[in-house]
Structures are given as structure tokens and as C-alpha cells.
Write an enzyme that holds these catalytic residues in place. Structure first.
Site, PDB file in Angstrom:
ATOM      1  N   CYS A   2       0.813  -1.213   0.000  1.00 42.74           N
ATOM      2  CA  CYS A   2       0.000   0.000   0.000  1.00 42.74           C
ATOM      3  C   CYS A   2       0.851   1.270   0.000  1.00 42.74           C
ATOM      4  O   CYS A   2       1.962   1.276   0.518  1.00 42.74           O
ATOM      5  CB  CYS A   2      -0.871   0.024   1.235  1.00 42.74           C
ATOM      6  SG  CYS A   2      -1.843  -1.453   1.452  1.00 42.74           S
ATOM      7  N   ARG A  27       4.877   0.764  -6.030  1.00 42.93           N
ATOM      8  CA  ARG A  27       4.835  -0.125  -4.875  1.00 42.93           C
ATOM      9  C   ARG A  27       3.906  -1.313  -5.094  1.00 42.93           C
ATOM     10  O   ARG A  27       3.995  -2.303  -4.384  1.00 42.93           O
ATOM     11  CB  ARG A  27       4.370   0.658  -3.639  1.00 42.93           C
ATOM     12  CG  ARG A  27       5.315   1.764  -3.254  1.00 42.93           C
ATOM     13  CD  ARG A  27       4.732   2.650  -2.185  1.00 42.93           C
ATOM     14  NE  ARG A  27       4.582   1.976  -0.908  1.00 42.93           N
ATOM     15  CZ  ARG A  27       5.566   1.807  -0.023  1.00 42.93           C
ATOM     16  NH1 ARG A  27       6.750   2.274  -0.290  1.00 42.93           N
ATOM     17  NH2 ARG A  27       5.359   1.184   1.111  1.00 42.93           N
ATOM     18  N   TRP A  75      -2.895  -2.613  -1.658  1.00 44.10           N
ATOM     19  CA  TRP A  75      -2.478  -3.947  -2.124  1.00 44.10           C
ATOM     20  C   TRP A  75      -3.178  -4.921  -1.189  1.00 44.10           C
ATOM     21  O   TRP A  75      -2.846  -5.004  -0.005  1.00 44.10           O
ATOM     22  CB  TRP A  75      -0.952  -4.062  -2.040  1.00 44.10           C
ATOM     23  CG  TRP A  75      -0.394  -5.277  -2.692  1.00 44.10           C
ATOM     24  CD1 TRP A  75      -0.096  -5.434  -4.020  1.00 44.10           C
ATOM     25  CD2 TRP A  75      -0.019  -6.515  -2.058  1.00 44.10           C
ATOM     26  NE1 TRP A  75       0.432  -6.687  -4.240  1.00 44.10           N
ATOM     27  CE2 TRP A  75       0.481  -7.369  -3.059  1.00 44.10           C
ATOM     28  CE3 TRP A  75      -0.063  -6.985  -0.748  1.00 44.10           C
ATOM     29  CZ2 TRP A  75       0.945  -8.659  -2.792  1.00 44.10           C
ATOM     30  CZ3 TRP A  75       0.390  -8.274  -0.479  1.00 44.10           C
ATOM     31  CH2 TRP A  75       0.884  -9.096  -1.498  1.00 44.10           C
ATOM     32  N   ASN A  99      -1.418   1.322   5.869  1.00 43.54           N
ATOM     33  CA  ASN A  99      -0.498   0.387   5.214  1.00 43.54           C
ATOM     34  C   ASN A  99       0.032  -0.525   6.305  1.00 43.54           C
ATOM     35  O   ASN A  99       0.494  -0.050   7.333  1.00 43.54           O
ATOM     36  CB  ASN A  99       0.637   1.191   4.559  1.00 43.54           C
ATOM     37  CG  ASN A  99       1.767   0.302   4.046  1.00 43.54           C
ATOM     38  OD1 ASN A  99       1.587  -0.908   3.916  1.00 43.54           O
ATOM     39  ND2 ASN A  99       2.906   0.909   3.773  1.00 43.54           N
ATOM     40  N   GLY A 100      -0.047  -1.841   6.079  1.00 40.36           N
ATOM     41  CA  GLY A 100       0.449  -2.790   7.080  1.00 40.36           C
ATOM     42  C   GLY A 100      -0.630  -3.794   7.418  1.00 40.36           C
ATOM     43  O   GLY A 100      -1.609  -3.949   6.674  1.00 40.36           O
ATOM     44  N   GLU A 480      18.574 -15.607 -10.726  1.00 45.52           N
ATOM     45  CA  GLU A 480      18.102 -14.241 -10.903  1.00 45.52           C
ATOM     46  C   GLU A 480      17.446 -14.068 -12.278  1.00 45.52           C
ATOM     47  O   GLU A 480      16.400 -13.430 -12.398  1.00 45.52           O
ATOM     48  CB  GLU A 480      19.273 -13.258 -10.713  1.00 45.52           C
ATOM     49  CG  GLU A 480      18.992 -11.815 -11.063  1.00 45.52           C
ATOM     50  CD  GLU A 480      17.822 -11.189 -10.302  1.00 45.52           C
ATOM     51  OE1 GLU A 480      17.279 -11.810  -9.385  1.00 45.52           O
ATOM     52  OE2 GLU A 480      17.429 -10.068 -10.675  1.00 45.52           O
ATOM     53  N   LYS A 484      13.595 -12.906 -12.809  1.00 40.64           N
ATOM     54  CA  LYS A 484      13.293 -11.688 -13.569  1.00 40.64           C
ATOM     55  C   LYS A 484      12.297 -11.999 -14.672  1.00 40.64           C
ATOM     56  O   LYS A 484      11.330 -11.291 -14.880  1.00 40.64           O
ATOM     57  CB  LYS A 484      14.607 -11.144 -14.158  1.00 40.64           C
ATOM     58  CG  LYS A 484      14.670  -9.687 -14.363  1.00 40.64           C
ATOM     59  CD  LYS A 484      15.043  -8.883 -13.145  1.00 40.64           C
ATOM     60  CE  LYS A 484      14.401  -9.287 -11.890  1.00 40.64           C
ATOM     61  NZ  LYS A 484      14.929  -8.736 -10.684  1.00 40.64           N
ATOM     62  N   GLU A 487       8.674 -12.981 -13.294  1.00 38.88           N
ATOM     63  CA  GLU A 487       7.859 -11.963 -12.619  1.00 38.88           C
ATOM     64  C   GLU A 487       7.238 -10.955 -13.582  1.00 38.88           C
ATOM     65  O   GLU A 487       6.174 -10.423 -13.308  1.00 38.88           O
ATOM     66  CB  GLU A 487       8.598 -11.273 -11.468  1.00 38.88           C
ATOM     67  CG  GLU A 487       9.715 -10.356 -11.822  1.00 38.88           C
ATOM     68  CD  GLU A 487      10.366  -9.712 -10.576  1.00 38.88           C
ATOM     69  OE1 GLU A 487       9.656  -9.373  -9.626  1.00 38.88           O
ATOM     70  OE2 GLU A 487      11.595  -9.541 -10.594  1.00 38.88           O
ATOM     71  N   HIS A 503      18.895 -35.184 -12.270  1.00 38.67           N
ATOM     72  CA  HIS A 503      18.427 -35.890 -11.070  1.00 38.67           C
ATOM     73  C   HIS A 503      16.917 -35.751 -10.903  1.00 38.67           C
ATOM     74  O   HIS A 503      16.404 -35.834  -9.795  1.00 38.67           O
ATOM     75  CB  HIS A 503      19.180 -35.370  -9.840  1.00 38.67           C
ATOM     76  CG  HIS A 503      20.646 -35.657  -9.915  1.00 38.67           C
ATOM     77  ND1 HIS A 503      21.169 -36.903  -9.707  1.00 38.67           N
ATOM     78  CD2 HIS A 503      21.701 -34.864 -10.246  1.00 38.67           C
ATOM     79  CE1 HIS A 503      22.480 -36.875  -9.881  1.00 38.67           C
ATOM     80  NE2 HIS A 503      22.832 -35.636 -10.225  1.00 38.67           N
ATOM     81  N   LYS A 604       6.431  -3.556  -4.872  1.00 40.65           N
ATOM     82  CA  LYS A 604       7.854  -3.217  -4.863  1.00 40.65           C
ATOM     83  C   LYS A 604       8.458  -3.418  -3.485  1.00 40.65           C
ATOM     84  O   LYS A 604       9.554  -3.932  -3.338  1.00 40.65           O
ATOM     85  CB  LYS A 604       8.025  -1.761  -5.314  1.00 40.65           C
ATOM     86  CG  LYS A 604       9.459  -1.268  -5.330  1.00 40.65           C
ATOM     87  CD  LYS A 604      10.230  -1.887  -6.479  1.00 40.65           C
ATOM     88  CE  LYS A 604      11.673  -1.444  -6.547  1.00 40.65           C
ATOM     89  NZ  LYS A 604      12.467  -2.351  -7.393  1.00 40.65           N
TER      90      LYS A 604
END
Ligand code: M6R
Length: 609
Positions: A2, A27, A75, A99-100, A480, A484, A487, A503, A604
Site C-alpha cells: 500500500c 509499490r 495492495w 499500510n500494514g 536471478e 526476472k 515476474e 536428477h 515493490k
């Protein structure tokens, strides 16, 4: 996660709030809203969806006209993204944005229901509005806030307005970021500086358990008991340009292109007389000699930077390094304590799990080192020692330049570690540092060949699933590269150590499944080539990223991306190579019609567990 904004001043509040919310879009969010005083009435407009939906609604319903208000991008955590669950939440006398996560919201809700309150939304946040109202019996906002904060468990940044005070904005925080912008004759609250950077560079960091009040007489700060506190005003180093795309179609592409410069800046800040000098941040050779063990803990891309660091530190300094996902570390009862160095890596410096891992390490007596990009963040302030990476503002959700400066800082640490422990000579320390100083140039050269990465991305246009493989540093990079790509392109992807595929996972290889092979490490090149042959024999479409001049047997590779690293040590090639991986991910996203800056479901700065 948020985003919060709030404003009091002479400008048009709706414009300031919408502008600020736009700057916080990075964000991640799924709904938005604002509440603005129109005279003595609070007008709230909120909606599910992006800010464009908010703008349409404001056009339809009329923009609130006033000079004091709060805004929010949500969010979703408790309750689906919907108009009702969007913030601001109000119960009549108090309107809030949050937010939280309020961990004890269920018990508070039960209590407030008994007191006659009713709830409209499924959110945890609405209980805060009701609780504030409950404690507002004396019509004293500060009293209501201090009493309410005593009852809340969890994390929050709150923006609050009270119906009886049309020229005041209150805010408070614990565990979630909140910054106060100090304009001339105006004040701002925001989750991050870009939200008000256009109006002022002066800011105050609200600490946990502090409250701020913006009113016409100025901005005042209070502790959790309502006692006034004095705060330092700081000046942001960023400028408005950093928060703009500057001609690039997306922030992500701009940030990829910034890498040569930010790597150079980070090197300049940590290298003195041709060698890494960490005394400036309080890390001496004596201390480095004393550590018996190193943990690196972080999330996502920052954790993958930690894996590159593990390979570098163990190779050079011969100290055991364990890399742990922060959300695991904090609950796994790690064997950590005095004599250990715990490194936390974070772009935002606000990631909840990384922060908790840091707190745990500190509480057990380990020395903590944060590698953080946001110098005013909670993690930067909590750690014993801090390397402030100089990527500047990173807006795209997919981290690119922050990763590069994290690994540059960690390489320098590895070099100094090895020297302090007497494993490498001063000459070798200088040679390695000089090698690292060449990376801005090699990064630039890879970025200049972005058309080849674009072509590679075009080969993935119809792909549903693919693999990344590599050995050693190439394996660290595969992790990485795979993150990338998935996402932002939404292609399912997995990264494997090249020798591990057989394996089990090789059973998934069938005709035309792409396998992106990173093959830059010369001492294991033959082994990697054998692994490529194994998947090729099962029909894989192989894209190989390799050093210029690397040869493969005919028919092994379908698409070869030769990268010019010059004479760069193999250990350092992750820096230029990752740029090619970032570009492949970027173009895959764009070619699929996605917005690489705002991938679905992602935020973010992840300030909840
Ligand atoms: O701000 P942090 O570096 O602590 O964030 C950690 C991860 O959330 C972050 O790296 C995430 O994985 C990015 N979306 C990766 O591009």
C-alpha cells in the site's frame, strides 16, 4: 504494498494526492482512493483498479475541491480488491488510510461490535477508524490516536483526518514506512519521498511509535504518549528526474541503462587508493579477521545477489557463508550469535522478513551488516553497519540496478575479507579491485547489444515454460535470470544448477522447451556443455549466453549470445551478464503485451510477512 499520501496546504489537494499516488504506483496496488475536506465535509472517492479508474471516477463524480486530505493505493491483504475494501475507511468522525497489517483486528472487531459499531468492509484497517472514533469521546484527536495505538498489534503506517478538524492531517507509524514532507507553508505525509519530491526535498523520517500532526501552524511531532518530540529535517539527494522515465518507454529499461553509472558511483564510494576501504562504514580488517561464519539473508533478487556473494566470499576469503531466505531464517531458530557476521541485503530496506531476520540476528549477538539502497529505511537504521548502495531511486517492481550495486558492494567486501584474513596479497587486492573497476564498461557493452537480447526474447513469445541452467556463478545468475523473466513475462521458469537437472527435472524436457544456458565460467565450461548436450538430445531449444569466442559443437546451440567481457575475471562476469538476462526478461514482457513496470500481483516493497 500500500501507498499512503496526505496533504495540507494551499494547493489543490486532489491534484497533489493523485500526483503522489501516481509516484507510489511502483509499490504495487489493486485499488485506490482519496478523502478530501470540502469545507467541513469529507468527500471520499475510491475504487477498485488502477489510478486510471480513479481518474475516471473523479471525472464522473466530480473532483473534491479542498486543501486537506489523505489518499491511498491498496495492495489487498484482508478482503478482495473491491470498492468497499478500498481505502480511505471512515466511520463518520474519523477517516483513515492504512499500510500494514493489524494482527489483532478480529478481537478488536469483536470488542467494537459489542460497543455498537458496524463494519462495511472485510479489511483489518476499518477497525482502526472505529477504534479512533471510540477513543474520540473527548474530541481530542491526539488522545484518540495515542489510546488507539496502545491497542494495535502488527504493523502500520496510518494517515488520519478528523471531521471536526478540517485543517489537520495526522499520521503515525510502527513497522511500515512513513515520511513527512516539509514544504513552505504546506506539509505532506507519504510512504516514500517521490510522492512529494516535486514540491519539497526537505523531509523528516517518522520513527516507530511516533505521531505527526500537519496543521496551519506547522508540523509537530509526538511520541506514543502524546509528548512533543523534536525531529531532524533532512534533504533528499534525489531529484525529480530520477522519478521520471526520461524518454524511456518504461522505468525498467531506464534503470537497466543506468547500471554503468550506478555501479561506478557505488565503486567510487567504497574504493580508496585502488582498494576497497570499508573503514568509512565502520568495518575494519580486525573485525573481518574475527568472524568465524557469515550468514546472508534477504528475499527475492536481493537474496540471489547474496548467492553471488557466497560464491565470491567463500572462494576468496575461505569463510563459510550460508545464504538463507529471510522468511525462513526468522523462524528456523538459526545457529547464529557472537562471532558471526549476518549480512542482510535489501533494495527498499523495508522488507518485513528481512527486517525481522536482522532483528533476530542482532538479538542473538551477531554483528549485522546491511547492504541497502534506501539510506533512510528501517533496515539501514537498524543494522550495526551499513553499506549504502547508490542505485538511486528504483521504481520498476523488477529489481535491476539495485541487484548490480548489491553485488558490486559484496564483491568489494569479499576482496577485503580475503585480504584482511591474509589469504590474498595487497597486489592481488589491487588487481581484483581494478578488475571490478572495468565492469561499468563491460555492462555498457552488453547493453549496447540489446537488440540480440530482444531477438532472444522474440524466440520465447509462444513459450509456456522454460529452464535456466548454469554452474557456479552462472548458477547464481540463472536464479536471478529466471526470477526476472517469470515476474514480468509470466512465463513459467525454473533455474537449476546445470549438473542437477538429470536428477529429476530433465524429465520435463521435451521438443522445443527453451533452456537458457549461462556458460561463462571457463573452469566448468566442458561440464556445462555436457549438460547442454543432455537436454539438446531430448529436444530442448538452447539459448546460450557465453563469452565472446566460445565455441560449441555443431547443433548444440540454437541461439548464441556472445557477450564481450574483455579480459574480465570469470568471477566478475555476473555483472555484465545479468544485464543481458534483464533485457531478455524486459523484452519478453513487452512482446507479450505486459507492463514490465507493474507486474500483476507484485509489490515493490513487501512490508508484510
Ligand atoms: O526491497 P528488497 O530488496 O528487500 O526486496 C526483496 C524482494 O522483494 C525483491 O527483490 C523482489 O524479488 C523483486 N521483485 C525482484 O525483482
Amino acid at each position: 504494498m500500500c501507498g499512503i499520501v496526505g496533504y495540507l496546504g494551499n494547493r489543490d489537494c486532489t491534484s497533489v494526492l493523485m500526483d503522489g499516488l501516481e509516484k507510489l504506483e511502483y509499490r504495487g496496488y489493486d485499488s485506490a482512493g482519496i478523502a478530501v475536506f470540502e469545507g467541513r465535509e469529507i468527500k471520499t472517492v475510491k475504487t477498485r483498479g488502477k489510478l486510471s479508474a480513479m481518474r475516471e471516477k473523479l471525472e464522473r463524480e466530480g473532483k473534491p475541491s479542498g486543501h486537506c486530505g489523505i489518499g491511498h493505493t491498496r495492495w489487498a491483504t484482508h478482503g478482495e480488491p473491491s470498492d468497499i475494501n478500498s481505502h480511505p475507511h471512515s466511520n463518520g468522525r474519523v477517516t483513515i488510510v492504512h499500510n500494514g497489517i493489524i494482527e489483532n483486528y478480529a478481537e478488536l472487531k469483536e470488542f467494537l461490535t459489542e460497543q455498537g459499531y458496524t463494519f462495511l468492509s472485510q479489511t483489518d484497517s476499518e477497525v482502526v477508524a472505529c477504534l479512533l472514533d471510540y477513543y474520540y469521546a473527548e474530541r481530542n484527536p491526539l488522545h484518540a490516536i495515542t489510546e488507539t495505538l496502545k491497542e494495535l498489534r502488527g504493523s502500520y503506517a496510518l494517515g488520519m483526518i478528523f471531521k471536526d478538524f478540517p485543517d489537520r492531517v495526522y499520521a503515525a507509524r510502527r513497522g511500515s514506512p512513513l515520511i513527512v514532507g516539509m514544504g513552505s507553508g504546506e506539509g505532506f505525509i507519504a510512504s516514500d519521498i517521490p510522492a512529494f519530491l516535486k514540491y519539497t526535498k526537505e523531509y523528516v523520517l517518522l520513527d516507530d511509535n511516533e505521531i505527526v500532526r500537519l496543521d496551519n501552524d506547522g508540523t509537530r511531532f509526538f511520541d506514543v504518549h502524546g509528548k512533543p518530540v523534536t525531529k531532524d529535517v533532512q534533504t533528499a539527494e534525489w531529484d525529480v528526474e530520477q522519478a521520471q522515465k526520461c524518454g524511456f518507454p518504461h522505468y525498467m529499461l531506464k534503470e537497466i541503462h543506468e547500471q554503468p553509472d550506478v555501479v561506478q558511483k557505488t565503486l567510487d564510494s567504497l574504493v580508496k587508493d585502488g582498494v576497497p576501504d570499508l573503514t568509512g562504514i565502520g568495518l575494519t580488517d580486525d573485525m573481518l579477521r574475527g568472524f568465524q561464519r557469515v550468514y546472508i539473508t534477504a528475499c527475492g533478487t536481493a537474496m540471489y545477489a547474496g548467492i553471488v556473494a557466497k560464491y565470491a566470499i567463500e572462494k576468496l576469503a575461505r569463510v563459510p557463508v550460508a545464504v538463507e531466505i529471510a522468511s525462513e531464517f526468522r523462524y528456523m531458530d538459526p545457529i547464529v550469535g557472537e562471532g558471526d557476521l549476518v549480512i542482510v541485503v535489501s533494495q527498499s530496506g523495508e522488507t518485513a522478513d528481512t527486517k525481522a531476520a536482522l532483528e533476530l540476528a542482532k538479538s542473538r549477538g551477531a554483528k549485522t551488516l546491511a547492504v541497502v539502497n534506501v539510506k533512510y529505511s528501517a533496515i539501514a537504521r537498524l543494522a550495526d553497519i551499513c553499506i549504502n548502495t547508490l542505485a538511486g531511486l528504483e521504481i520498476a517492481v523488477a529489481s535491476t540496478k539495485a541487484y548490480s550495486v548489491q553485488i558490486v558492494s559484496l564483491y568489494l567486501l569479499a576482496f577485503r575479507f580475503a585480504y584482511a584474513r591474509g589469504i590474498i596479497s595487497e597486489n592481488e587486492l589491487k588487481r581484483l579491485t581494478a578488475q571490478l573497476e572495468k565492469t561499468p564498461e563491460t555492462i555498457r557493452s552488453v547493453i549496447e547489444h540489446s537488440d540480440e537480447c530482444q531477438f532472444a526474447a522474440s524466440q520465447l513469445i509462444n513459450t509456456e515454460t522454460l529452464f535456466f541452467i548454469g554452474r557456479g556463478f552462472d548458477y547464481a545468475l540463472s536464479l536471478e535470470g529466471s526470477l526476472k523473466l517469470k515476474e514480468i513475462s509470466y512465463i513459467h521458469s525454473e533455474a537449476y544448477a546445470a549438473g542437477e537437472l538429470k536428477h529429476g527435472t530433465i524429465s520435463l524436457i521435451e521438443q522445443n522447451i527453451p533452456v537458457i544456458t549461462i556458460a561463462t565460467q571457463r573452469h566448468v565450461l566442458e561440464k556445462t556443455i555436457s549438460n547442454m548436450e543432455e537436454v539438446k538430445a531430448r529436444g530442448a531449444y538452447i539459448i546460450a549466453l557465453c563469452r565472446k569466442g566460445t565455441t560449441f559443437a555443431d547443433g548444440t546451440v540454437d541461439l548464441k549470445l556472445e557477450l564481450d567481457f574483455g579480459e574480465l575475471d570469470d568471477m566478475l562476469v555476473p555483472l555484465p551478464t545479468v544485464c543481458a538476462l534483464q533485457l531478455i526478461a524486459y523484452y519478453s514482457s513487452v512482446l507479450r503485451g505486459n507492463d514490465p513496470d507493474k507486474p500483476r500481483n507484485l509489490a515493490k516493497s513487501v512490508t508484510t510477512e
